[in-house]
Design a protein around this motif. Structure first.
Motif, PDB file in Angstrom:
ATOM      1  N   THR A 245     -14.760   3.698   3.538  1.00  0.00           N
ATOM      2  CA  THR A 245     -14.970   2.386   2.907  1.00  0.00           C
ATOM      3  C   THR A 245     -13.827   1.463   3.304  1.00  0.00           C
ATOM      4  O   THR A 245     -13.797   0.309   2.913  1.00  0.00           O
ATOM      5  CB  THR A 245     -14.981   2.497   1.369  1.00  0.00           C
ATOM      6  N   ARG A 246     -12.857   2.002   4.067  1.00  0.00           N
ATOM      7  CA  ARG A 246     -11.665   1.233   4.413  1.00  0.00           C
ATOM      8  C   ARG A 246     -11.465   1.101   5.912  1.00  0.00           C
ATOM      9  O   ARG A 246     -10.380   1.367   6.434  1.00  0.00           O
ATOM     10  CB  ARG A 246     -10.422   1.897   3.793  1.00  0.00           C
ATOM     11  N   ILE A 247     -12.518   0.665   6.591  1.00  0.00           N
ATOM     12  CA  ILE A 247     -12.390   0.515   8.037  1.00  0.00           C
ATOM     13  C   ILE A 247     -11.349  -0.546   8.381  1.00  0.00           C
ATOM     14  O   ILE A 247     -10.804  -0.582   9.489  1.00  0.00           O
ATOM     15  CB  ILE A 247     -13.758   0.209   8.682  1.00  0.00           C
ATOM     16  N   ASP A 248     -11.011  -1.405   7.403  1.00  0.00           N
ATOM     17  CA  ASP A 248      -9.977  -2.425   7.634  1.00  0.00           C
ATOM     18  C   ASP A 248      -8.615  -1.809   7.929  1.00  0.00           C
ATOM     19  O   ASP A 248      -7.739  -2.467   8.481  1.00  0.00           O
ATOM     20  CB  ASP A 248      -9.880  -3.367   6.420  1.00  0.00           C
ATOM     21  N   THR A 249      -8.437  -0.535   7.563  1.00  0.00           N
ATOM     22  CA  THR A 249      -7.134   0.096   7.813  1.00  0.00           C
ATOM     23  C   THR A 249      -7.132   0.922   9.103  1.00  0.00           C
ATOM     24  O   THR A 249      -6.208   1.695   9.332  1.00  0.00           O
ATOM     25  CB  THR A 249      -6.727   1.028   6.651  1.00  0.00           C
ATOM     26  N   ILE A 250      -8.154   0.753   9.925  1.00  0.00           N
ATOM     27  CA  ILE A 250      -8.294   1.680  11.055  1.00  0.00           C
ATOM     28  C   ILE A 250      -7.135   1.571  12.057  1.00  0.00           C
ATOM     29  O   ILE A 250      -6.769   2.560  12.688  1.00  0.00           O
ATOM     30  CB  ILE A 250      -9.656   1.494  11.760  1.00  0.00           C
ATOM     31  N   TYR A 251      -6.520   0.402  12.156  1.00  0.00           N
ATOM     32  CA  TYR A 251      -5.410   0.263  13.118  1.00  0.00           C
ATOM     33  C   TYR A 251      -4.178   1.054  12.720  1.00  0.00           C
ATOM     34  O   TYR A 251      -3.304   1.293  13.524  1.00  0.00           O
ATOM     35  CB  TYR A 251      -5.064  -1.220  13.319  1.00  0.00           C
ATOM     36  N   SER A 252      -4.125   1.463  11.459  1.00  0.00           N
ATOM     37  CA  SER A 252      -2.980   2.297  11.069  1.00  0.00           C
ATOM     38  C   SER A 252      -3.371   3.757  10.921  1.00  0.00           C
ATOM     39  O   SER A 252      -2.587   4.575  10.450  1.00  0.00           O
ATOM     40  CB  SER A 252      -2.344   1.760   9.787  1.00  0.00           C
ATOM     41  N   GLY A 253      -4.619   4.098  11.310  1.00  0.00           N
ATOM     42  CA  GLY A 253      -5.046   5.494  11.211  1.00  0.00           C
ATOM     43  C   GLY A 253      -4.301   6.351  12.217  1.00  0.00           C
ATOM     44  O   GLY A 253      -4.362   6.103  13.416  1.00  0.00           O
ATOM     45  N   THR A 254      -3.577   7.342  11.739  1.00  0.00           N
ATOM     46  CA  THR A 254      -2.773   8.151  12.662  1.00  0.00           C
ATOM     47  C   THR A 254      -3.201   9.607  12.754  1.00  0.00           C
ATOM     48  O   THR A 254      -2.761  10.328  13.628  1.00  0.00           O
ATOM     49  CB  THR A 254      -1.290   8.116  12.269  1.00  0.00           C
ATOM     50  N   PHE A 255      -4.014  10.061  11.809  1.00  0.00           N
ATOM     51  CA  PHE A 255      -4.489  11.454  11.910  1.00  0.00           C
ATOM     52  C   PHE A 255      -5.829  11.613  11.208  1.00  0.00           C
ATOM     53  O   PHE A 255      -6.318  10.710  10.529  1.00  0.00           O
ATOM     54  CB  PHE A 255      -3.459  12.443  11.379  1.00  0.00           C
TER      55      PHE A 255
END
Length: 812
Positions: A245-255
């Motif tokens: 539900t939080r694709i807005d945070t995808i640029y900080s997805g690290t693992f």
RNA sequence: GGGCGAGUGGUGGAACUGGUAUACACGACAGACUUAAAAUCUGUUGCCUCUGAGGCUUGCGGGUUCAAGUCCCGCCUCGCCCACCA
């Protein structure tokens, strides 16, 4: 002057009402009212906690009758189920004998407590003539593809030795036995309630139910809007699908973290990690939910593989951890600093974290100074290339679109609602009408062979092995090939029994189907359904589900046959704890009925506080109710022979009695029983004064007390019947029409006007209704007390509210 | 962690769309009746100063308004339901 003897009077009327068939349901209702209350488990401990909702339902039914409705009001017994079975085992009794005993006690109590039930319509779900149709419903669901079987990890209660529905597991413990729930794999029957997730959500808009219940159901269905994102697996052509539900945070997805039961875990694990991962899977497999929940420390293992972040193309290590649930979404999450759980996990295993959302102060992203972690759902994006500066909700749309154009993301919806597991490895329930044949497979019992009778007079074995395992029950013929076959030995969840019972009351002895369409046509929809808030997400959702199904399958004309539900509050014991036998704080109705009479208890319960709030049972406060009944009786029963007439008192008595009728009508209609009773008490206090010191005509007096007796009849049925006869009533008070009030007598022609200075009450005067504002202000200025104050300062403003107040705003 | 709701006298609780806060009841105190008690009846009962009278009061702190228990913002406490739900 005789004292009121509730015990004698109540017994007398109980008998008369029974013999004259006062509560018989009319055959052809012209103006139907169907009053429904949640039926009870006959588990042997009826207490005042049960009586409370029933009293409210009864008052509404009696009231409806006086308003000219034809009333259907009755009750029944949700007789199958674990509590009865356990109680029977404990006492060495047969479950059916135990249940029958309780039913007869409770039926007597229903009557003693003064409920206007049609006693020919009581339903018992454990009787073959009832569960035949529960089985029939199962077959309809099966035929329509809404009942299916699947091997599943289930919640196993090691004490009661049965499978529990998710709803019956509370914080990892069994709702009833309190035992820690284990995981076990069994082949189980499910109802496809998830097919109705959207319909059940939408249906909520069309029904008048309390918001707390609607919210609980919405929450339970748990529809969430999000994105399904594909993460390419490094050095492979495969993808990992992840719901977020939080694709807005995808640029900080690290693992990335997978649930231990995720299907790709094995293939993604590199050789060097294999041993560790397999061990971890085994451990979390055996863990119960409690352990998983209580283990605050998150644990996990690395698979050795990597995926690529579809937005940044950076490598993301893939981990396995059991804080990710296999059964929700895709069983995989991408993780970043913006989720509390993820960041805890990352810190523990030294996985690098990044951030990309800042809290919404303003939209200027250049103002980020420190490494600020935003856990809020909504923030402003940074570190996100061309999405920088967007709000989270804007970004969710845009990023999904952007990745979607590359075939890597799409919008999607998830529900937390699961299918309804209805199999129970228990004896005391409706047998599931299914036969297993080696040749033909799973074969439904033909409708003509229903019911599949639950064998009675079986000794219940403490080992927990259902008596249904006896050869005489199990072994049967296959309805299709005639060969040897075996019966299903599981029974149905009792919530199946209670999901449709209310459709049977209109014709409870109908034998051509579960319910009589003609009778339903006369009585549906249910006018008011009353019950406790604890059923918000179980019973009340299953009832709606069943109606939706029956409607879709063509058996029911509407899919929401219960448009109005009132949620009663809960009664706590005298110790302030929830009333229950295990706590030893139950209040026994029989004791109170014998000592004070049912009317006093009804009055006390309904006066305790708001019906939707409930409250604590306080024996010390009980006397007041009983005292009121005596004063009420005394007021009406003893003679009143005035010598002369005082016109002022006469007018006031008339006005007050007509107002009483109006007030009670309005309050009872919306279940505000406490304020209705307060008004009646006030009236009795006033009328007692008149009787003692006043002088009014006999005609006015008689009209006044008749109005009191009639309008209190729904609340205290016995004493009102007795008094109605004293007043010369020919027929039962409960057959009378609600008294009419004269609109002229309930509107006052004078009113108290409050005078304020700077909003503070300083004085008051009486004026005629409709007095002009200028006149009111003039009178107010003329008052000595006011004059004195306003002379001290300068009047800035005068506010006049017609018929209510004058407020002088002054500066000192 | 999420959702919902609630905080009003010694107690349970009233208060319509912002307009007399504490209705009604319990308890307590005083009095009447009684040899006495119970029952019943009558009166008093939010708090503070007090002669009259005045001041204060709806969990806490702000705000809007002529006027806030009620509306808005921020806290605190309690209850219920859900919950490693991505």
């Amino acid at each position: 002057m005789s004292k009121y003897e509730p015990k004698i009077v109540e017994e007398k009327w109980r008998k008369v009402w029974r013999e004259t068939g006062l509560y018989k349901t009319p055959e052809n209702p012209k103006n139907p009212y169907y009053g429904l209350v949640m039926f009870a488990y006959p588990s042997g401990d009826l207490h005042c906690g049960h009586w409370y909702p029933y009293t409210g339902g009864d008052i509404l039914a009696r009231f409806a009758r006086m308003q000219g409705h034809d009333v259907l009001h009755t009750n029944g017994f949700d007789a199958f189920g674990l509590p009865a079975e356990n109680a029977a085992i404990k006492r060495g009794l047969m479950a059916d004998v135990w249940t029958e005993e309780n039913i007869s006690t409770m039926t007597r109590q229903y009557e003693a407590t003064g409920n206007m039930y049609d006693y020919d319509r009581l339903i018992n779900t454990s009787k073959p003539e009832y569960y035949k149709w529960t089985q029939w419903l199962f077959l309809q669901l099966y035929k329509n593809g809404k009942a299916y079987q699947k091997e599943a990890l289930v919640n196993w209660d090691p004490v009661d030795k049965t499978v529990l529905a998710n709803e019956q597991v509370i914080n990892g413990r069994a709702e009833r036995s309190g035992a820690e729930v284990e995981k076990k794999s069994l082949k189980q029957w499910f109802f496809k309630i998830t097919d109705y997730a959207d319909a059940l959500l939408e249906g909520l808009d069309n029904i008048e139910w309390p918001n707390r219940i609607k919210d609980a159901q919405k929450n339970w269905i748990g529809k969430s809007h999000g994105s399904l994102v594909k993460f390419p697996i490094k050095d492979s052509n495969d993808f990992l699908e992840i719901y977020t539900t939080r694709i807005d945070t995808i640029y900080s997805g690290t693992f990335i973290v997978l649930a231990p039961e995720h299907e790709l875990v094995t293939s993604l694990t590199v050789d060097s990690q294999k041993q560790e991962v397999v061990k971890y899977q085994e451990i979390s497999q055996s863990k119960t939910d409690t352990v998983r929940l209580e283990g605050k420390d998150k644990s996990g293992v690395f698979t050795g593989s990597y995926a690529l972040n579809p937005a940044t193309n950076e490598s993301m290590p893939i981990w396995v951890a059991d804080f990710v649930l296999g059964g929700y979404g895709t069983g995989a999450v991408f993780a970043d600093a913006h989720d509390q759980r993820d960041s805890e996990f990352a810190k523990k295993y030294n996985i690098p974290l990044k951030t990309s959302v800042k809290p919404v102060d303003d939209r200027d992203i250049s103002k980020i100074e420190s490494f600020e972690i935003c856990f809020e759902d909504d923030g402003i994006l940074y570190n996100s290339e061309h999405f920088d500066g967007l709000t989270s909700s804007e970004a969710r749309e845009k990023i999904t679109e952007y990745l979607g154009s590359k075939g890597l993301a799409q919008k999607t919806t998830q529900y937390r609602l699961r299918d309804w597991l209805i199999s129970r490895q228990r004896y005391w329930g409706s047998p599931i009408p299914i036969i297993y044949c080696e040749k033909c497979g799973t074969v439904p019992v033909p409708e003509k062979d229903l019911p599949v009778v639950l064998p009675l007079a079986q000794k219940i074995d403490k080992s927990g092995k259902s008596p249904l395992y006896r050869d005489s029950f199990i072994n049967t013929e296959c309805p299709e090939c005639g060969g040897q076959a075996k019966r299903e030995t599981d029974t149905m969840d009792t919530f199946v029994d209670s999901s449709w019972y209310y459709l049977r009351y209109p014709n409870p002895h109908y034998d051509k189907g579960p319910f009589d369409p003609e009778a339903l046509n006369k009585w549906l929809p249910v006018s008011t359904y009353i019950g406790g808030p604890e059923h918000a997400t179980m019973h009340l959702l299953y009832v709606r589900f069943m109606a939706h199904f029956l409607n879709e399958a063509g058996f029911l004309e509407t899919n929401e046959p219960i448009p109005r539900f009132i949620c009663n509050g809960l009664i706590d014991g005298p110790d302030g704890q929830k009333m229950s036998k295990s706590r030893g704080n139950v209040v026994d109705p029989d004791e109170y009925v014998n000592k004070y009479g049912a009317d006093s208890v009804r009055l006390y319960m309904m006066f305790m506080g708001s019906y939707t709030d409930g409250g604590p049972w306080d024996p010390a406060r009980f006397e007041g109710a009983s005292r009121f009944i005596s004063r009420f009786y005394e007021l009406v029963h003893s003679d009143y022979k005035p010598q002369e007439i005082n016109t002022i008192q006469e007018v006031e008595l008339q006005s007050r009695s007509h107002k009483l009728v109006k007030k009670l009508k309005e309050d009872i209609a919306v279940a505000k029983f406490n304020t209705a009773i307060a008004a009646a008490m006030e009236f009795v206090n006033f009328a007692s004064q008149i009787k003692r010191y006043g002088v009014v005509s006999e005609a006015s007096w008689k009209e006044a007390v008749s109005m009191l007796v009639l309008s209190m009849a729904p609340i205290t049925p016995y004493v009102c019947e007795e008094l109605w006869q004293t007043l010369g009533g020919q027929e039962s008070v409960h057959k009378q029409a609600w008294p009419r009030y004269d609109e002229k007598l309930v509107t006052d022609d004078v009113v108290t006007i409050v005078v304020q200075v700077n909003g503070k009450l300083k004085n008051e005067f009486v004026a005629e209704i409709g007095t002009a504002n200028e006149e009111l202000e003039k009178i107010a200025r003329g008052l000595d007390a006011i004059n004195k104050i306003i002379q001290k300062g300068e009047i800035i403003k005068v506010v006049v509210v017609p018929n209510r107040l004058v407020n002088f705003v002054i500066k000192q």
